[in-house]
Design a protein around this motif. Structure first.
Motif, PDB file in Angstrom:
ATOM      1  N   GLU A  81       0.833  -1.202   0.000  1.00 51.54           N
ATOM      2  CA  GLU A  81       0.000   0.000   0.000  1.00 51.54           C
ATOM      3  C   GLU A  81       0.865   1.248   0.000  1.00 51.54           C
ATOM      4  O   GLU A  81       0.596   2.216  -0.729  1.00 51.54           O
ATOM      5  CB  GLU A  81      -0.924  -0.005   1.217  1.00 51.54           C
ATOM      6  N   GLN A  84       2.595   1.651  -3.435  1.00 44.99           N
ATOM      7  CA  GLN A  84       1.634   2.059  -4.453  1.00 44.99           C
ATOM      8  C   GLN A  84       1.296   3.544  -4.305  1.00 44.99           C
ATOM      9  O   GLN A  84       1.264   4.295  -5.291  1.00 44.99           O
ATOM     10  CB  GLN A  84       0.358   1.224  -4.343  1.00 44.99           C
ATOM     11  N   GLN A  85       1.072   3.974  -3.077  1.00 40.30           N
ATOM     12  CA  GLN A  85       0.743   5.382  -2.834  1.00 40.30           C
ATOM     13  C   GLN A  85       1.906   6.281  -3.215  1.00 40.30           C
ATOM     14  O   GLN A  85       1.723   7.326  -3.845  1.00 40.30           O
ATOM     15  CB  GLN A  85       0.369   5.581  -1.363  1.00 40.30           C
ATOM     16  N   SER A  87       4.375   5.628  -5.368  1.00 39.70           N
ATOM     17  CA  SER A  87       4.621   5.611  -6.811  1.00 39.70           C
ATOM     18  C   SER A  87       3.606   6.460  -7.566  1.00 39.70           C
ATOM     19  O   SER A  87       3.898   6.973  -8.644  1.00 39.70           O
ATOM     20  CB  SER A  87       4.595   4.174  -7.331  1.00 39.70           C
ATOM     21  N   GLU A  88       2.415   6.605  -7.000  1.00 39.14           N
ATOM     22  CA  GLU A  88       1.384   7.430  -7.640  1.00 39.14           C
ATOM     23  C   GLU A  88       1.622   8.916  -7.408  1.00 39.14           C
ATOM     24  O   GLU A  88       1.200   9.749  -8.211  1.00 39.14           O
ATOM     25  CB  GLU A  88      -0.002   7.038  -7.113  1.00 39.14           C
ATOM     26  N   ASN A  89       2.302   9.254  -6.323  1.00 41.05           N
ATOM     27  CA  ASN A  89       2.480  10.657  -5.950  1.00 41.05           C
ATOM     28  C   ASN A  89       3.825  11.243  -6.365  1.00 41.05           C
ATOM     29  O   ASN A  89       3.978  12.462  -6.424  1.00 41.05           O
ATOM     30  CB  ASN A  89       2.309  10.825  -4.438  1.00 41.05           C
ATOM     31  N   THR A  91       7.005  12.135  -8.835  1.00 44.64           N
ATOM     32  CA  THR A  91       7.256  12.408 -10.252  1.00 44.64           C
ATOM     33  C   THR A  91       8.595  11.791 -10.666  1.00 44.64           C
ATOM     34  O   THR A  91       9.454  11.537  -9.807  1.00 44.64           O
ATOM     35  CB  THR A  91       7.301  13.916 -10.525  1.00 44.64           C
ATOM     36  N   ALA A 171       7.916   0.505  -9.818  1.00 43.32           N
ATOM     37  CA  ALA A 171       6.481   0.813  -9.886  1.00 43.32           C
ATOM     38  C   ALA A 171       6.241   2.030 -10.767  1.00 43.32           C
ATOM     39  O   ALA A 171       5.299   2.059 -11.564  1.00 43.32           O
ATOM     40  CB  ALA A 171       5.927   1.048  -8.484  1.00 43.32           C
ATOM     41  N   VAL A 172       7.101   3.030 -10.650  1.00 38.97           N
ATOM     42  CA  VAL A 172       6.980   4.232 -11.481  1.00 38.97           C
ATOM     43  C   VAL A 172       7.263   3.889 -12.936  1.00 38.97           C
ATOM     44  O   VAL A 172       6.550   4.315 -13.848  1.00 38.97           O
ATOM     45  CB  VAL A 172       7.937   5.332 -10.988  1.00 38.97           C
ATOM     46  N   SER A 175       4.365   1.946 -14.602  1.00 36.54           N
ATOM     47  CA  SER A 175       3.134   2.699 -14.800  1.00 36.54           C
ATOM     48  C   SER A 175       3.292   3.836 -15.811  1.00 36.54           C
ATOM     49  O   SER A 175       2.301   4.286 -16.377  1.00 36.54           O
ATOM     50  CB  SER A 175       2.643   3.271 -13.464  1.00 36.54           C
ATOM     51  N   LYS A 176       4.521   4.296 -16.057  1.00 33.44           N
ATOM     52  CA  LYS A 176       4.694   5.494 -16.867  1.00 33.44           C
ATOM     53  C   LYS A 176       5.534   5.296 -18.122  1.00 33.44           C
ATOM     54  O   LYS A 176       5.624   6.194 -18.951  1.00 33.44           O
ATOM     55  CB  LYS A 176       5.324   6.609 -16.010  1.00 33.44           C
TER      56      LYS A 176
END
Length: 229
Positions: A81, A84-85, A87-89, A91, A171-172, A175-176
């Motif tokens: 968790e 994931q949080q 990697s989403e926040n 840059t 993770a980054v 996703s990107k």
């Protein structure tokens, strides 16, 4: 990897997770040896190592040549968790700056403290990356290359910090980043960059190792995200 091998790795991974969760292991404690686990779980050593690689990339465990495999000091209850949080926040630029703050120093420490076994393992992972037929295979080998360099510092705290950051890095990336080819080309720039880092560590050229790692990080960021210095 064949479908059968993938299935065996997934089953072994489930067994390892269950063993860690139910075995009463404390953070930082040593888990059973590969020989013991192959007998206890009734799996082959190569299958077990693939499962270990996944747990290591997730930050659940860390390994030290000649000492064994250990449960990470940080509690793994909310690890996924948190990653994931994060990697989403975060840059790509923030991630690059975090890596630049840590990994050149790790490479420098590795050049000072690496054992001959460490160096052989780093060289082997470098060759694995160069022979990868797909990006997935390359990323596994690349993860291992950077992790082995952190292990070579002989500093468990640096290894633990690096492992957490490296998990976020992947993770980054997943996703990107969009790849335009099946796998790396023969003259992929990272191959030469890895060789320069490895040779510097092998020669105990600590400042060169740090410099080449810094150059490598900028190069990777430019290729993946188009980020400038």
């Amino acid at each position: 990897m064949t479908n059968t091998a993938r299935s065996e790795s997934k089953d072994t991974l489930k067994l390892l997770r269950a063993m860690i969760a139910e075995g009463g292991f404390l953070p930082g404690s040593r888990i059973p040896s590969e020989r013991e686990l192959t007998q206890r779980l009734n799996v082959g050593r190569s299958t077990l190592r693939r499962a270990f690689d996944i747990l290591e990339r997730e930050g659940v465990i860390w390994r030290r040549v000649g000492q064994g495999t250990f449960l990470s000091e940080v509690s793994t209850e909310n690890t996924f968790e948190n990653i994931q949080q994060m990697s989403e926040n975060i840059t790509p630029v923030q991630l690059l700056r975090a890596r630049l703050a840590l990994e050149p120093m790790i490479a420098k420490e590795a050049a000072i403290n690496a054992t001959e076994v460490d160096i052989r393992n780093i060289e082997e992972s470098m060759r694995m990356a160069e022979s990868a037929a797909t990006w997935s295979e390359y990323e596994v080998a690349d993860d291992k290359f950077h992790l082995l360099i952190s292990n070579a510092t002989q500093n468990p705290l640096l290894t633990s910090i690096f492992t957490y950051m490296n998990t976020i890095r992947r993770a980054v990336s997943w996703s990107k980043v969009q790849r335009s080819s099946v796998g790396p080309e023969v003259e992929h720039p990272s191959f030469l960059e890895h060789q320069q880092i490895t040779n510097s560590i092998k020669l105990r050229a600590a400042n060169d190792a740090a410099s080449f790692m810094r150059t490598h990080l900028y190069s990777v960021s430019q290729r993946l995200f188009g980020e400038d210095r």
